[in-house]
Write a protein that holds these residues in place. Structure first.
Motif, PDB file in Angstrom:
ATOM      1  N   CYS A 275       0.943  -1.247  -0.047  1.00 19.71           N
ATOM      2  CA  CYS A 275      -0.146  -0.029   0.078  1.00 19.71           C
ATOM      3  C   CYS A 275       0.771   1.307  -0.152  1.00 19.71           C
ATOM      4  CB  CYS A 275      -0.760  -0.069   1.218  1.00 19.71           C
ATOM      5  SG  CYS A 275      -2.053  -1.297   1.408  1.00 19.71           S
ATOM      6  N   GLY A 279       1.009   3.062  -3.154  1.00 22.25           N
ATOM      7  CA  GLY A 279      -0.088   4.211  -3.312  1.00 22.25           C
ATOM      8  C   GLY A 279       0.258   5.052  -2.500  1.00 22.25           C
ATOM      9  N   SER A 283       1.421   8.877  -5.061  1.00 23.24           N
ATOM     10  CA  SER A 283       0.249   9.701  -4.948  1.00 23.24           C
ATOM     11  C   SER A 283       0.788  11.120  -4.690  1.00 23.24           C
ATOM     12  CB  SER A 283      -0.742   9.404  -3.919  1.00 23.24           C
ATOM     13  OG  SER A 283      -1.205   7.969  -4.184  1.00 23.24           O
ATOM     14  N   GLU A 286      -3.841  13.876  -1.166  1.00 23.25           N
ATOM     15  CA  GLU A 286      -4.282  13.030   0.237  1.00 23.25           C
ATOM     16  C   GLU A 286      -4.142  11.591  -0.211  1.00 23.25           C
ATOM     17  OE1 GLU A 286      -8.378  12.517   2.758  1.00 23.25           O
ATOM     18  OE2 GLU A 286      -8.186  14.422   1.550  1.00 23.25           O
ATOM     19  N   ILE A 287      -3.618  11.097   0.736  1.00 20.30           N
ATOM     20  CA  ILE A 287      -3.275   9.489   0.627  1.00 20.30           C
ATOM     21  C   ILE A 287      -4.262   8.884   1.810  1.00 20.30           C
ATOM     22  CG2 ILE A 287      -1.778   7.738   0.859  1.00 20.30           C
ATOM     23  CD1 ILE A 287       0.387  10.203   0.658  1.00 20.30           C
ATOM     24  N   HIS A 288      -4.991   7.671   1.282  1.00 20.12           N
ATOM     25  CA  HIS A 288      -6.139   7.008   2.167  1.00 20.12           C
ATOM     26  C   HIS A 288      -5.538   5.615   2.100  1.00 20.12           C
ATOM     27  CE1 HIS A 288     -10.209   5.798   3.328  1.00 20.12           C
ATOM     28  NE2 HIS A 288      -9.458   5.843   4.302  1.00 20.12           N
ATOM     29  N   ASN A 306      -5.913   0.946  -0.817  1.00 24.00           N
ATOM     30  CA  ASN A 306      -5.327   2.268  -0.895  1.00 24.00           C
ATOM     31  C   ASN A 306      -5.521   2.992  -2.076  1.00 24.00           C
ATOM     32  OD1 ASN A 306      -3.184  -0.073  -1.956  1.00 24.00           O
ATOM     33  ND2 ASN A 306      -2.755   1.806  -2.940  1.00 24.00           N
ATOM     34  N   THR A 307      -5.442   4.277  -2.061  1.00 26.21           N
ATOM     35  CA  THR A 307      -5.593   5.040  -3.103  1.00 26.21           C
ATOM     36  C   THR A 307      -4.646   4.893  -4.242  1.00 26.21           C
ATOM     37  OG1 THR A 307      -6.224   6.888  -1.349  1.00 26.21           O
ATOM     38  CG2 THR A 307      -5.751   7.707  -3.604  1.00 26.21           C
ATOM     39  N   LYS A 310      -2.541   8.805  -8.951  1.00 27.79           N
ATOM     40  CA  LYS A 310      -3.216   9.652  -9.864  1.00 27.79           C
ATOM     41  C   LYS A 310      -2.666   9.367 -11.413  1.00 27.79           C
ATOM     42  CE  LYS A 310      -4.775  13.523  -6.881  1.00 27.79           C
ATOM     43  NZ  LYS A 310      -4.717  14.772  -6.655  1.00 27.79           N
ATOM     44  N   GLU A 348      -9.530  -3.708  -8.324  1.00 22.45           N
ATOM     45  CA  GLU A 348      -9.520  -2.161  -8.170  1.00 22.45           C
ATOM     46  C   GLU A 348     -10.900  -1.636  -8.584  1.00 22.45           C
ATOM     47  OE1 GLU A 348      -7.819   1.493 -10.744  1.00 22.45           O
ATOM     48  OE2 GLU A 348      -6.430  -0.152 -10.669  1.00 22.45           O
ATOM     49  N   ASN A 351     -11.314   3.903  -7.615  1.00 20.53           N
ATOM     50  CA  ASN A 351      -9.929   4.587  -7.561  1.00 20.53           C
ATOM     51  C   ASN A 351      -9.290   4.054  -6.506  1.00 20.53           C
ATOM     52  OD1 ASN A 351     -10.316   5.917 -10.160  1.00 20.53           O
ATOM     53  ND2 ASN A 351     -11.022   7.951  -8.931  1.00 20.53           N
ATOM     54  N   MET A 352      -9.720   2.830  -5.888  1.00 20.36           N
ATOM     55  CA  MET A 352      -9.173   2.151  -4.902  1.00 20.36           C
ATOM     56  C   MET A 352      -8.555   0.708  -5.145  1.00 20.36           C
ATOM     57  SD  MET A 352      -9.063   4.273  -2.164  1.00 20.36           S
ATOM     58  CE  MET A 352      -9.089   3.271  -0.778  1.00 20.36           C
TER      59      MET A 352
END
Length: 361
Positions: A275, A279, A283, A286-288, A306-307, A310, A348, A351-352
């Motif tokens: 992650c 991720g 990125s 913001e990272i989630h 995880n995000t 982009k 996926e 977008n996660m």
């Protein structure tokens, strides 16, 4: 290389000890065989003295032909696929044996060389030749079957031990594959904190020490307490929080009864590391990362997401399913668990990037 050679030496010695035929076994086999044969033919002829004499002549021939076949003819011709030549030589040996046995019986015991026959036999007739050669072939085949069976058991055991050792070595290697970049980055963070004289430095060093202790000692076991594995994950996440600071949002949920539950050590850490590697580090903004661990009855449900970076979203990069971390986990699950013990799904959505694992613990 030295260690591997020693392991091979010990392995071969153990396998040979387990499935070896010593001189004692040879003696016991032929003594028992001789006694049974003497009693058998003594009962048939109702003359145990005659049976003893004929077996004293016949058994040295049995033994010589059996060992000649096992240790010379088979290795030289059967194992090298020269079957026609082997058959020819075996028939020749049986014929020579026939001549030797006939003459020894005729001149040393009785001119009637086949007392079990319908009439007196004082020459090499077709019936005498066939009966004697088939009987001899029976003895040779019996002794050869024992030798081949023991050799097969030895080789099968050796192969099994080698496969087992190879799997153990592969599992140890896979368990050790936590990215060295993580440790380099953490040490750099510690260095920065010490320069700033931050109060966080001792805590970071302590958590790194605990994580390294777990990597060094817990991974030697085939299974580890699930709670210890989760503690390791929490230490790992705490260290990564320092690295990414406020740009990282992590939601963690841990529930269920973890007492007396075990798991292959370092099985979950590569999924968490994945992650951050794919991720967080890629990125922008913001990272989630969301982690949920729930234990219900004999199963652990581990879900992590995880995000998606982009750049990957904009470039429409395919879902990641073959990264080193994920490949590591897949391989370890295959080696350490049965297919009924786990379910792994990677996908996926919105977008996660999601990894869901159901594992028997």
């Amino acid at each position: 290389m030295y260690i591997n050679d020693k392991l091979d030496e010990l392995l071969n010695a153990e396998t040979i000890r387990r499935y070896s035929i010593t001189y004692k076994h040879h003696v016991v086999f032929w003594v028992i065989y001789f006694a049974i044969n003497t009693l058998r033919w003594g009962s048939v002829h109702d003359d145990f003295a005659l049976s003893l004499k004929t077996n004293l002549i016949g058994f040295p021939i049995h033994i010589a032909l059996a060992y000649f076949n096992i240790y010379f003819l088979m290795p030289k011709y059967v194992y090298t696929r020269k079957y026609v030549l082997y058959a020819f030589l075996m028939v020749a040996c049986l014929f020579i044996m026939l001549l030797v046995k006939f003459n020894l019986t005729y001149y040393l015991i009785d001119t009637n060389v086949m007392p079990e026959g319908p009439g007196e036999t004082d020459s090499i007739t077709f019936n005498y030749a066939m009966t004697t050669m088939i009987g001899e072939l029976y003895v040779v085949a019996f002794a050869t079957a024992i030798k081949v069976t023991v050799d097969w058991l030895r080789e099968h055991s050796k192969l099994h031990e080698l496969e087992k050792r190879q799997l153990t070595t592969e599992l140890k290697f896979l368990r050790s594959q936590v990215s060295p970049h993580f440790f380099f980055n953490t040490l750099n963070n510690v260095y920065s904190l010490t320069l700033e004289k931050s109060n966080k430095a001792p805590e970071v060093i302590l958590k790194l020490s605990e994580l390294m202790r777990y990597l060094l000692y817990a991974t030697r076991k085939r299974k580890q307490d699930l709670k210890s594995e989760i503690d390791c994950i929490q230490n790992y996440i705490d260290l990564e929080r320092i690295r990414f600071d406020d740009s990282l949002q992590i939601d963690i949920g841990i529930s269920g009864d973890m007492e007396n539950k075990t798991i292959a050590p370092m099985l979950l850490v590569p999924l968490i590391e994945n992650c951050f590697k794919h991720g967080a580090t890629k990125s922008i903004g913001e990272i989630h990362i969301a982690i949920d661990i729930n234990v219900t009855d004999d199963y652990m449900y581990f879900n992590v997401s995880n995000t998606v970076p982009k750049k990957e979203v904009e470039g429409k990069v395919a879902t990641r399913g073959g990264g080193i971390g994920l490949s590591n986990v897949k391989k370890r699950l295959e080696l350490g668990y049965t297919p009924e013990d786990y379910e792994l799904s990677i996908f996926e959505k919105d977008n996660m990037f999601h990894v869901n694992l159901k594992l028997k613990v």
